[in-house]
Structure formats: C-alpha cells, structure tokens
Write a protein that holds these residues in place. Structure first.
Motif, PDB file in Angstrom:
ATOM      1  N   ALA A   5       0.813  -1.210   0.000  1.00 48.27           N
ATOM      2  CA  ALA A   5       0.000   0.000   0.000  1.00 48.27           C
ATOM      3  C   ALA A   5       0.853   1.269   0.000  1.00 48.27           C
ATOM      4  CB  ALA A   5      -0.944  -0.004   1.198  1.00 48.27           C
ATOM      5  N   ALA A   6       1.983   1.233   0.662  1.00 51.30           N
ATOM      6  CA  ALA A   6       2.775   2.453   0.827  1.00 51.30           C
ATOM      7  C   ALA A   6       3.854   2.600  -0.247  1.00 51.30           C
ATOM      8  CB  ALA A   6       3.423   2.476   2.209  1.00 51.30           C
ATOM      9  N   VAL A   7       3.545   2.100  -1.447  1.00 50.54           N
ATOM     10  CA  VAL A   7       4.545   2.133  -2.505  1.00 50.54           C
ATOM     11  C   VAL A   7       4.883   3.580  -2.881  1.00 50.54           C
ATOM     12  CG1 VAL A   7       2.865   2.026  -4.373  1.00 50.54           C
ATOM     13  CG2 VAL A   7       5.143   1.112  -4.709  1.00 50.54           C
ATOM     14  N   LEU A   8       6.143   3.825  -3.189  1.00 46.81           N
ATOM     15  CA  LEU A   8       6.583   5.188  -3.479  1.00 46.81           C
ATOM     16  C   LEU A   8       7.728   5.150  -4.484  1.00 46.81           C
ATOM     17  CD1 LEU A   8       6.408   8.257  -2.452  1.00 46.81           C
ATOM     18  CD2 LEU A   8       8.361   7.635  -1.034  1.00 46.81           C
ATOM     19  N   TYR A   9       7.547   5.841  -5.582  1.00 46.67           N
ATOM     20  CA  TYR A   9       8.603   5.900  -6.600  1.00 46.67           C
ATOM     21  C   TYR A   9       9.088   7.325  -6.751  1.00 46.67           C
ATOM     22  CZ  TYR A   9       6.728   1.337  -7.855  1.00 46.67           C
ATOM     23  OH  TYR A   9       6.292   0.044  -7.821  1.00 46.67           O
ATOM     24  N   VAL A  10      10.380   7.512  -6.618  1.00 50.35           N
ATOM     25  CA  VAL A  10      10.980   8.829  -6.773  1.00 50.35           C
ATOM     26  C   VAL A  10      12.122   8.726  -7.780  1.00 50.35           C
ATOM     27  CG1 VAL A  10      11.941  10.816  -5.564  1.00 50.35           C
ATOM     28  CG2 VAL A  10      10.625   9.096  -4.297  1.00 50.35           C
ATOM     29  N   PRO A  11      12.074   9.527  -8.838  1.00 47.02           N
ATOM     30  CA  PRO A  11      13.231   9.514  -9.739  1.00 47.02           C
ATOM     31  C   PRO A  11      14.470  10.003  -8.992  1.00 47.02           C
ATOM     32  CG  PRO A  11      11.368  10.686 -10.719  1.00 47.02           C
ATOM     33  CD  PRO A  11      11.029  10.456  -9.285  1.00 47.02           C
ATOM     34  N   ARG A  12      15.634   9.546  -9.434  1.00 50.72           N
ATOM     35  CA  ARG A  12      16.860  10.081  -8.837  1.00 50.72           C
ATOM     36  C   ARG A  12      17.178  11.383  -9.568  1.00 50.72           C
ATOM     37  NH1 ARG A  12      22.369   6.864  -9.264  1.00 50.72           N
ATOM     38  NH2 ARG A  12      21.042   5.139  -8.655  1.00 50.72           N
ATOM     39  N   TYR A  13      16.989  12.487  -8.870  1.00 46.74           N
ATOM     40  CA  TYR A  13      17.145  13.804  -9.512  1.00 46.74           C
ATOM     41  C   TYR A  13      18.580  14.279  -9.469  1.00 46.74           C
ATOM     42  CZ  TYR A  13      12.058  14.032  -9.458  1.00 46.74           C
ATOM     43  OH  TYR A  13      10.736  13.786  -9.665  1.00 46.74           O
ATOM     44  N   PRO A  14      18.964  15.033 -10.524  1.00 49.45           N
ATOM     45  CA  PRO A  14      18.193  15.245 -11.750  1.00 49.45           C
ATOM     46  C   PRO A  14      18.272  14.023 -12.667  1.00 49.45           C
ATOM     47  CG  PRO A  14      20.333  16.292 -11.937  1.00 49.45           C
ATOM     48  CD  PRO A  14      20.278  15.689 -10.564  1.00 49.45           C
ATOM     49  N   GLU A  37       1.502  30.520  -9.398  1.00 51.29           N
ATOM     50  CA  GLU A  37       0.707  29.541  -8.668  1.00 51.29           C
ATOM     51  C   GLU A  37       0.990  28.119  -9.187  1.00 51.29           C
ATOM     52  OE1 GLU A  37      -3.998  29.388  -7.887  1.00 51.29           O
ATOM     53  OE2 GLU A  37      -2.946  31.270  -7.490  1.00 51.29           O
ATOM     54  N   ALA A  38       1.074  28.010 -10.513  1.00 49.12           N
ATOM     55  CA  ALA A  38       1.358  26.694 -11.109  1.00 49.12           C
ATOM     56  C   ALA A  38       2.719  26.187 -10.650  1.00 49.12           C
ATOM     57  CB  ALA A  38       1.301  26.794 -12.634  1.00 49.12           C
ATOM     58  N   VAL A  39       3.705  27.059 -10.652  1.00 44.87           N
ATOM     59  CA  VAL A  39       5.052  26.646 -10.247  1.00 44.87           C
ATOM     60  C   VAL A  39       5.052  26.233  -8.783  1.00 44.87           C
ATOM     61  CG1 VAL A  39       7.410  27.481  -9.808  1.00 44.87           C
ATOM     62  CG2 VAL A  39       6.295  27.959 -12.005  1.00 44.87           C
ATOM     63  N   ARG A  40       4.338  26.993  -7.963  1.00 42.73           N
ATOM     64  CA  ARG A  40       4.248  26.656  -6.536  1.00 42.73           C
ATOM     65  C   ARG A  40       3.689  25.238  -6.355  1.00 42.73           C
ATOM     66  NH1 ARG A  40       2.969  31.669  -4.972  1.00 42.73           N
ATOM     67  NH2 ARG A  40       0.752  31.362  -5.337  1.00 42.73           N
ATOM     68  N   ALA A  41       2.630  24.946  -7.098  1.00 43.76           N
ATOM     69  CA  ALA A  41       2.015  23.610  -6.985  1.00 43.76           C
ATOM     70  C   ALA A  41       2.983  22.530  -7.452  1.00 43.76           C
ATOM     71  CB  ALA A  41       0.731  23.568  -7.802  1.00 43.76           C
ATOM     72  N   ARG A  42       3.764  22.834  -8.485  1.00 42.78           N
ATOM     73  CA  ARG A  42       4.642  21.815  -9.069  1.00 42.78           C
ATOM     74  C   ARG A  42       5.835  21.465  -8.200  1.00 42.78           C
ATOM     75  NH1 ARG A  42       4.116  23.578 -15.331  1.00 42.78           N
ATOM     76  NH2 ARG A  42       1.852  23.472 -15.228  1.00 42.78           N
ATOM     77  N   THR A  43       6.217  22.382  -7.339  1.00 44.59           N
ATOM     78  CA  THR A  43       7.409  22.096  -6.523  1.00 44.59           C
ATOM     79  C   THR A  43       7.224  20.834  -5.677  1.00 44.59           C
ATOM     80  OG1 THR A  43       6.599  23.551  -4.786  1.00 44.59           O
ATOM     81  CG2 THR A  43       8.133  24.516  -6.373  1.00 44.59           C
ATOM     82  N   THR A  44       5.960  20.474  -5.427  1.00 47.96           N
ATOM     83  CA  THR A  44       5.721  19.277  -4.611  1.00 47.96           C
ATOM     84  C   THR A  44       5.345  18.061  -5.449  1.00 47.96           C
ATOM     85  OG1 THR A  44       3.397  19.828  -4.325  1.00 47.96           O
ATOM     86  CG2 THR A  44       4.927  20.696  -2.682  1.00 47.96           C
ATOM     87  N   GLN A  45       5.203  18.245  -6.774  1.00 44.87           N
ATOM     88  CA  GLN A  45       4.786  17.118  -7.625  1.00 44.87           C
ATOM     89  C   GLN A  45       6.020  16.433  -8.189  1.00 44.87           C
ATOM     90  OE1 GLN A  45       2.020  19.536  -9.942  1.00 44.87           O
ATOM     91  NE2 GLN A  45       0.315  18.418  -9.029  1.00 44.87           N
ATOM     92  N   VAL A  46       6.643  15.620  -7.344  1.00 42.90           N
ATOM     93  CA  VAL A  46       7.952  15.070  -7.690  1.00 42.90           C
ATOM     94  C   VAL A  46       8.041  13.552  -7.530  1.00 42.90           C
ATOM     95  CG1 VAL A  46       9.121  17.220  -7.108  1.00 42.90           C
ATOM     96  CG2 VAL A  46       8.807  15.478  -5.343  1.00 42.90           C
ATOM     97  N   ALA A  47       6.976  12.909  -7.047  1.00 40.79           N
ATOM     98  CA  ALA A  47       7.058  11.474  -6.773  1.00 40.79           C
ATOM     99  C   ALA A  47       5.693  10.824  -6.896  1.00 40.79           C
ATOM    100  CB  ALA A  47       7.619  11.245  -5.367  1.00 40.79           C
TER     101      ALA A  47
END
Lengths: 197, 210
Positions: free
Chosen positions: B11-20, B64-74
């Motif tokens: 249930a707690a699956v989480l995928y994060v790209p290795r940035y950059p 506003e869009a950029v603000r929202a995107r800063t957290t859309q990373v995983a």
C-alpha cells in the motif's frame, strides 16, 4: 423530451422500456458468464440480476447527461424478451451518446441485436439530436465488434493492455459514428418507428 | 467494461526519480520558485496554449502553477503527478516541462505529457526529455503501459510520440467540444515490453536503475 412511452417497432422486433413481467426473461441471460463478461453491472446470481433489472426498468428518460434509456429487445413473433439495448447521454455540449447492448445466447447470430442497435442509434440521432454515438467493446468480443462495423461505425480506438481483467490484460475497442455519416446510411435501411400515445 | 483485480503491491509504494534525470543535452528536475519567469515565457503564449486544456496564463497564474509543481515530484498513489522542469545542460535555460501521471495503480498505467517553448521546437528536446521520463516510468516505477494524448492536428506533438516508439491507439473524431470547436484527439501508447529499455534512448539518455 419525455420518452417514457417510447416504443420502437422494427421488422422483427419491439423495443420498449422493461415491464415488471420481463424479469424472468432478463434472468434467463443476464447472469450467464459470457454475458456478464461484457457488462458493467456485475450480477453473479439471481438476486443481483434482479437488482440490475430493477435499475434498468427505471431507465426510461434521456433528458440530462448521465441518464440512460434502456429498452427491452422483444421478438414480435412470440413476445420473448431476448436482450436489451441502452443509450447513455454522456455529454450535452458535444451531444454524445454511448450505446450498449446484450442478447441472450439463444437469440444470437440471427441479426436481432443488429436490428435493435440500428434502431436505437437512429433514435439517438433523430429523436435526441445527438452528434456522435459511440460504443465500447472488449477486444475479445468479436461478435459485437463485427456487428458495430457492419452497421457502419468506425473503429476509433484499440487500447491494448490498458487494464487487467481477472488477472489477464484486457483490450478495448471504441466504435463511433457521426450524425451526418449515419443519416447517409439510414436512407438505405429505413426503420419504422412507432410512438405509442 | 473492464474490472480490475488489484495486484499484490504494498500500500505504501513510493517511486521517486533520482534527480536530476540527465539525458545527453538535458536535465529534468523538480520545479522551484525561481522558475516562474521562464514558465511565463512559454505558458503565456497563445500558440503554446492552442492545444492545451489551459488558456494562456498570466504571471500570477504561472507563479501559482510553479508553486504547486514544486511538490509534484514522486508517485505515492493513483492520480499522483510528477511535473518536471526541463533545462539545457549547456546553458541551464529552462526550455519546457514534462509530466507523468499515475493513472492506475492496479493496472500499472501512466500518462506522459510535454510542453516546450516554441523557440526550441524542432531540435528533438521533447523526444529526449520524454525518453528520460519513460525510462523512469518503465525501469523504476514498473509501469506496464504509458500513453499520451494530443489534439489530432498537433502534428509536432504526435511525431514526438512516434519517435518514442509509441503506437497510435485512438483517433477520436468530434467526440467533444474544445475551445469553441469540434475536438479531435489522438492517443498513443507503449507497453513495457515494447520499450526497448535504455537503447531506445541511445545517444541521449543515460539513466541508471535505482
């Protein structure tokens, strides 16, 4: 438009809203695995099929998006309920409708489903002024795909492995026809529609 | 039509790209607040918005869009979006954005998208950036199918999909109203086994499995 009194008569069929007494007819096909396979409403036993029937019985109007009109496919010669055909009003600004149908195994390969679907697509365009009518089928459901293609609907989508169904990857086809395309074909196959007062 | 059976995924699956995520010429990284002007430079343009659901954006909307995107990373669940800024490695200019949306957890489906500044169109940047994100989608996030949608008339966009090895699966005609006219839409898709892995991106993607 109030269409609760809508009945369509074709050469061999009467298409009309379900009546209470149609329950046994619906139970004869609704829960069969090869019918269930392609239906959204899952009904594995008699009581679930009865619930589905009660819901379909109320689908008699098509005035707002989301509403569904469901008509029983009744054979004229003996009054047998062979299946049903539904038209869902999916989008009002773009005047879109989705057609769905099911027919019992005993009544297949005789052109009944085709006759019923054709009449309801015509109803969608002529009565409800739809711009586009579409149908979705599972990739394995070759009989339905053939039927839709023969009626002049265009294959617009073939999704591969877009979802799992009982552990196996599923395919989905979309067929569609626009009002101006359908009306050209409809001149060849005229459908008699009869409204009961 | 289809009823999905859940896969045995924790249930707690989480995928994060290795940035950059780095490709030959590009760097895909999370947005930060300093990106507003660069985003405004292309998202404010009518020619960029023509085929997008969004209208041209003013500076405030971009902020506003950029603000929202800063957290859309995983990815941690269905519907999650990964939205990344794409910058050139040689001059660090932000030239566009790519997105990956987790559409179905049980069926392992995702949707990819890209928007680039018209100044840099025609140089293969969209293909290269999308390749980097597809590599993450298949190799790291374990997706089974990734699809993309575009306006049927947006030739440049679906050419990118074709170059990525995606197949056209749909061409819907007049299926909706879009910005005052009949809409046509194409859908392209690619399956994990069709995705050739890193060699698909040979020449410009170097990505390592996490």
């Amino acid at each position: 438009m109030a269409i609760s009194d809508q009945t369509i008569k074709t050469e061999r069929l009467i298409l009309r809203p379900f009546e209470k007494s149609d329950l046994d007819g619906v139970l004869s096909y609704y829960s069969l695995p090869d019918v269930q396979r392609y239906l959204d409403w899952k009904a594995r036993d008699k009581s679930e099929a009865k619930a589905a029937f009660e819901s379909m019985r109320k689908q008699t109007r098509l005035t707002r998006p989301g509403e569904v009109l469901t008509l029983a496919i009744v054979r004229k010669s003996d009054g047998k309920v062979m299946g049903h055909v539904s038209l869902r009003y999916t989008d009002s600004t773009a005047a879109q409708g989705e057609i769905r149908f099911a027919i019992g195994p005993l009544f297949r390969n005789k052109g009944y489903a085709s006759e019923a679907v054709k009449a309801v697509v015509t109803l969608g365009f002529e009565e409800f002024r739809l711009h586009r009518v579409y149908a979705r089928t599972a990739g394995q459901n070759e009989a339905s795909a053939r039927l839709l293609k023969r009626l002049g609907m265009r294959l617009e989508a073939h999704y591969r492995e877009h979802a799992l169904f009982q552990g196996e990857w599923d395919e989905e086809l979309h067929f569609a026809v626009l009002d101006r395309e359908w009306s050209r074909g409809a001149k060849v196959h005229e459908i008699t529609r009869h409204k009961v007062a | 039509m289809s009823q999905s059976q859940p896969l045995p995924i924790p249930a707690a699956v989480l995928y994060v790209p290795r940035y950059p995520i780095e490709t030959a010429r590009l760097r895909l990284r999370p947005f930060n607040r300093g990106d507003v002007d660069a985003v405004y430079s292309y998202r404010s343009r009518p020619d960029v918005a023509e085929y997008l659901f969004d209208e041209p954006m003013n500076h405030e909307e971009c902020a506003e869009a950029v603000r929202a995107r800063t957290t859309q990373v995983a990815f941690s669940g269905e519907g999650d979006k990964i939205l990344l800024a794409v910058e050139r490695r040689d001059d660090s200019r932000l030239i566009g954005e790519v997105s990956l949306i987790w559409r179905s957890v049980a069926d392992r489906q995702a949707e990819i998208g890209y928007i680039f500044h018209p100044d840099v169109h025609g140089r293969g940047y969209a293909t290269e950036a999308a390749c980097g994100l597809l590599a993450f989608a298949f190799a790291d996030a374990g997706m089974h199918r990734v699809y993309a949608r575009c306006d049927a008339r947006n030739t440049a966009s679906f050419r990118v999909m074709q170059r990525l090895g995606m197949r056209q699966e749909a061409h819907f005609r007049e299926h909706a109203h879009f910005k005052g006219r009949w809409d046509e839409e194409r859908i392209f898709a690619i399956l994990d086994r069709e995705w050739g892995g890193a060699q698909r991106c040979d020449g410009f993607v170097t990505i390592t499995k996490i």
